[in-house]
Design a protein around this motif. Structure first.
Motif, PDB file in Angstrom:
ATOM      1  N   SER A 104     -10.612   7.303  -4.840  1.00 34.10           N
ATOM      2  CA  SER A 104     -11.792   6.523  -4.500  1.00 34.10           C
ATOM      3  C   SER A 104     -12.777   6.528  -5.663  1.00 34.10           C
ATOM      4  O   SER A 104     -13.005   7.562  -6.296  1.00 34.10           O
ATOM      5  CB  SER A 104     -12.482   7.103  -3.270  1.00 34.10           C
ATOM      6  OG  SER A 104     -11.645   6.993  -2.141  1.00 34.10           O
ATOM      7  N   TRP A 123      -6.439   8.156  -0.649  1.00 36.34           N
ATOM      8  CA  TRP A 123      -6.228   7.388  -1.879  1.00 36.34           C
ATOM      9  C   TRP A 123      -7.349   7.720  -2.854  1.00 36.34           C
ATOM     10  O   TRP A 123      -8.440   8.129  -2.427  1.00 36.34           O
ATOM     11  CB  TRP A 123      -6.241   5.880  -1.592  1.00 36.34           C
ATOM     12  CG  TRP A 123      -5.110   5.412  -0.762  1.00 36.34           C
ATOM     13  CD1 TRP A 123      -3.866   5.033  -1.209  1.00 36.34           C
ATOM     14  CD2 TRP A 123      -5.079   5.240   0.652  1.00 36.34           C
ATOM     15  NE1 TRP A 123      -3.080   4.665  -0.139  1.00 36.34           N
ATOM     16  CE2 TRP A 123      -3.803   4.788   1.018  1.00 36.34           C
ATOM     17  CE3 TRP A 123      -6.023   5.450   1.660  1.00 36.34           C
ATOM     18  CZ2 TRP A 123      -3.441   4.518   2.325  1.00 36.34           C
ATOM     19  CZ3 TRP A 123      -5.667   5.197   2.970  1.00 36.34           C
ATOM     20  CH2 TRP A 123      -4.384   4.732   3.297  1.00 36.34           C
ATOM     21  N   GLY A 177      -0.140   9.666  -3.452  1.00 37.28           N
ATOM     22  CA  GLY A 177      -0.348   9.200  -4.815  1.00 37.28           C
ATOM     23  C   GLY A 177      -0.724  10.318  -5.770  1.00 37.28           C
ATOM     24  O   GLY A 177      -1.373  11.294  -5.401  1.00 37.28           O
ATOM     25  N   ASN A 202      -4.855   2.276  -4.825  1.00 35.12           N
ATOM     26  CA  ASN A 202      -3.526   2.885  -4.832  1.00 35.12           C
ATOM     27  C   ASN A 202      -3.290   3.593  -6.163  1.00 35.12           C
ATOM     28  O   ASN A 202      -3.486   2.995  -7.225  1.00 35.12           O
ATOM     29  CB  ASN A 202      -2.448   1.807  -4.655  1.00 35.12           C
ATOM     30  CG  ASN A 202      -2.472   1.183  -3.292  1.00 35.12           C
ATOM     31  OD1 ASN A 202      -2.060   1.796  -2.315  1.00 35.12           O
ATOM     32  ND2 ASN A 202      -2.961  -0.045  -3.216  1.00 35.12           N
ATOM     33  N   SER A 203      -2.860   4.858  -6.126  1.00 40.75           N
ATOM     34  CA  SER A 203      -2.544   5.586  -7.360  1.00 40.75           C
ATOM     35  C   SER A 203      -1.509   4.842  -8.191  1.00 40.75           C
ATOM     36  O   SER A 203      -1.593   4.793  -9.419  1.00 40.75           O
ATOM     37  CB  SER A 203      -1.990   6.985  -7.046  1.00 40.75           C
ATOM     38  OG  SER A 203      -2.988   7.863  -6.634  1.00 40.75           O
ATOM     39  N   PRO A 208      -0.791   7.173   2.452  1.00 38.74           N
ATOM     40  CA  PRO A 208      -1.928   8.039   2.120  1.00 38.74           C
ATOM     41  C   PRO A 208      -1.483   9.449   1.737  1.00 38.74           C
ATOM     42  O   PRO A 208      -0.466   9.937   2.225  1.00 38.74           O
ATOM     43  CB  PRO A 208      -2.758   8.053   3.407  1.00 38.74           C
ATOM     44  CG  PRO A 208      -1.845   7.615   4.490  1.00 38.74           C
ATOM     45  CD  PRO A 208      -0.810   6.736   3.847  1.00 38.74           C
ATOM     46  N   CYS A 252     -11.125   1.888  -2.732  1.00 37.49           N
ATOM     47  CA  CYS A 252      -9.967   2.644  -2.244  1.00 37.49           C
ATOM     48  C   CYS A 252      -8.745   2.069  -2.956  1.00 37.49           C
ATOM     49  O   CYS A 252      -8.276   0.981  -2.625  1.00 37.49           O
ATOM     50  CB  CYS A 252      -9.886   2.471  -0.729  1.00 37.49           C
ATOM     51  SG  CYS A 252      -8.562   3.387   0.041  1.00 37.49           S
ATOM     52  N   THR A 281       0.857  -1.191   0.000  1.00 37.71           N
ATOM     53  CA  THR A 281       0.000   0.000   0.000  1.00 37.71           C
ATOM     54  C   THR A 281       0.885   1.230   0.000  1.00 37.71           C
ATOM     55  O   THR A 281       1.835   1.308   0.786  1.00 37.71           O
ATOM     56  CB  THR A 281      -0.902   0.026   1.252  1.00 37.71           C
ATOM     57  OG1 THR A 281      -1.687  -1.158   1.273  1.00 37.71           O
ATOM     58  CG2 THR A 281      -1.814   1.236   1.259  1.00 37.71           C
ATOM     59  N   GLU A 282       0.574   2.172  -0.877  1.00 40.46           N
ATOM     60  CA  GLU A 282       1.326   3.427  -0.845  1.00 40.46           C
ATOM     61  C   GLU A 282       0.835   4.270   0.329  1.00 40.46           C
ATOM     62  O   GLU A 282      -0.284   4.088   0.805  1.00 40.46           O
ATOM     63  CB  GLU A 282       1.195   4.183  -2.166  1.00 40.46           C
ATOM     64  CG  GLU A 282      -0.196   4.676  -2.477  1.00 40.46           C
ATOM     65  CD  GLU A 282      -0.354   5.225  -3.885  1.00 40.46           C
ATOM     66  OE1 GLU A 282       0.649   5.416  -4.580  1.00 40.46           O
ATOM     67  OE2 GLU A 282      -1.502   5.450  -4.293  1.00 40.46           O
ATOM     68  N   GLY A 320      -6.154  -2.384  -4.465  1.00 35.97           N
ATOM     69  CA  GLY A 320      -6.498  -1.780  -3.186  1.00 35.97           C
ATOM     70  C   GLY A 320      -7.590  -2.603  -2.523  1.00 35.97           C
ATOM     71  O   GLY A 320      -7.573  -3.836  -2.606  1.00 35.97           O
ATOM     72  N   THR A 364      -4.752  11.028  -6.184  1.00 38.82           N
ATOM     73  CA  THR A 364      -5.626  11.182  -5.019  1.00 38.82           C
ATOM     74  C   THR A 364      -6.661  12.282  -5.228  1.00 38.82           C
ATOM     75  O   THR A 364      -7.847  12.074  -4.993  1.00 38.82           O
ATOM     76  CB  THR A 364      -4.803  11.460  -3.744  1.00 38.82           C
ATOM     77  OG1 THR A 364      -3.898  10.374  -3.553  1.00 38.82           O
ATOM     78  CG2 THR A 364      -5.684  11.596  -2.521  1.00 38.82           C
TER      79      THR A 364
END
Length: 142
Positions: free
Chosen positions: A78, A76, A43, A132-133, A40, A130, A37-38, A113, A46
């Motif tokens: 959405s 993140w 990214g 991850n970019s 928060p 949710c 997970t990157e 995600g 976002t």
């Protein structure tokens, strides 16, 4: 649609671990292939409001559209729905002492995600994908 995981078809795009490592940066590999997970709010997508299509960074499959993206303020990108119902695979994730639903690219089974529901967001599905970019690539609308 509910966030109930369903059976997984075989991936359409496959590579060996060495091929994935050569294709992806170390950070991309850690998230896409090792379910990382990157952090928060770090990214690139976002807060992006650019119109377009979000593809899997690993294989290029269309996963989400900007028309389904919303600001959840969770750190993140959405989305309230994937671009097509079969674009993603939902898998039970019991890591980190929690029970969640993991989102995978249906084409290459890369980690995107998690999806959550019942959080009260004013969206048509009451779901929050949710994502991850670093798992995505935005193709802006022409």
């Amino acid at each position: 649609m509910t966030t109930t995981p369903r059976s997984e078809p075989a991936p359409k795009v496959t590579h060996s671990d060495d091929e994935w490592r050569a294709k992806l940066t170390p950070a991309e590999y850690a998230v896409l292939r090792q379910a990382g997970t990157e952090r928060p709010y770090t990214g690139e997508y976002t807060d992006t409001e650019t119109e377009g299509v979000y593809e899997c960074r690993a294989c290029g499959a269309e996963l989400f559209r900007s028309s389904e993206k919303f600001h959840s303020h969770c750190g993140w990108p959405s989305f309230f729905d994937p671009s097509e119902s079969d674009a993603v695979i939902l898998r039970t994730d019991e890591s980190l002492g929690m029970r969640r639903v993991e989102v995978l690219c249906a084409s290459c089974h890369s980690h995107m995600g998690h999806v959550f529901e019942g959080e009260g967001y004013p969206t048509p599905t009451d779901q929050r994908y949710c994502i991850n970019s670093i798992s995505l690539r935005l193709v802006p609308k022409a």
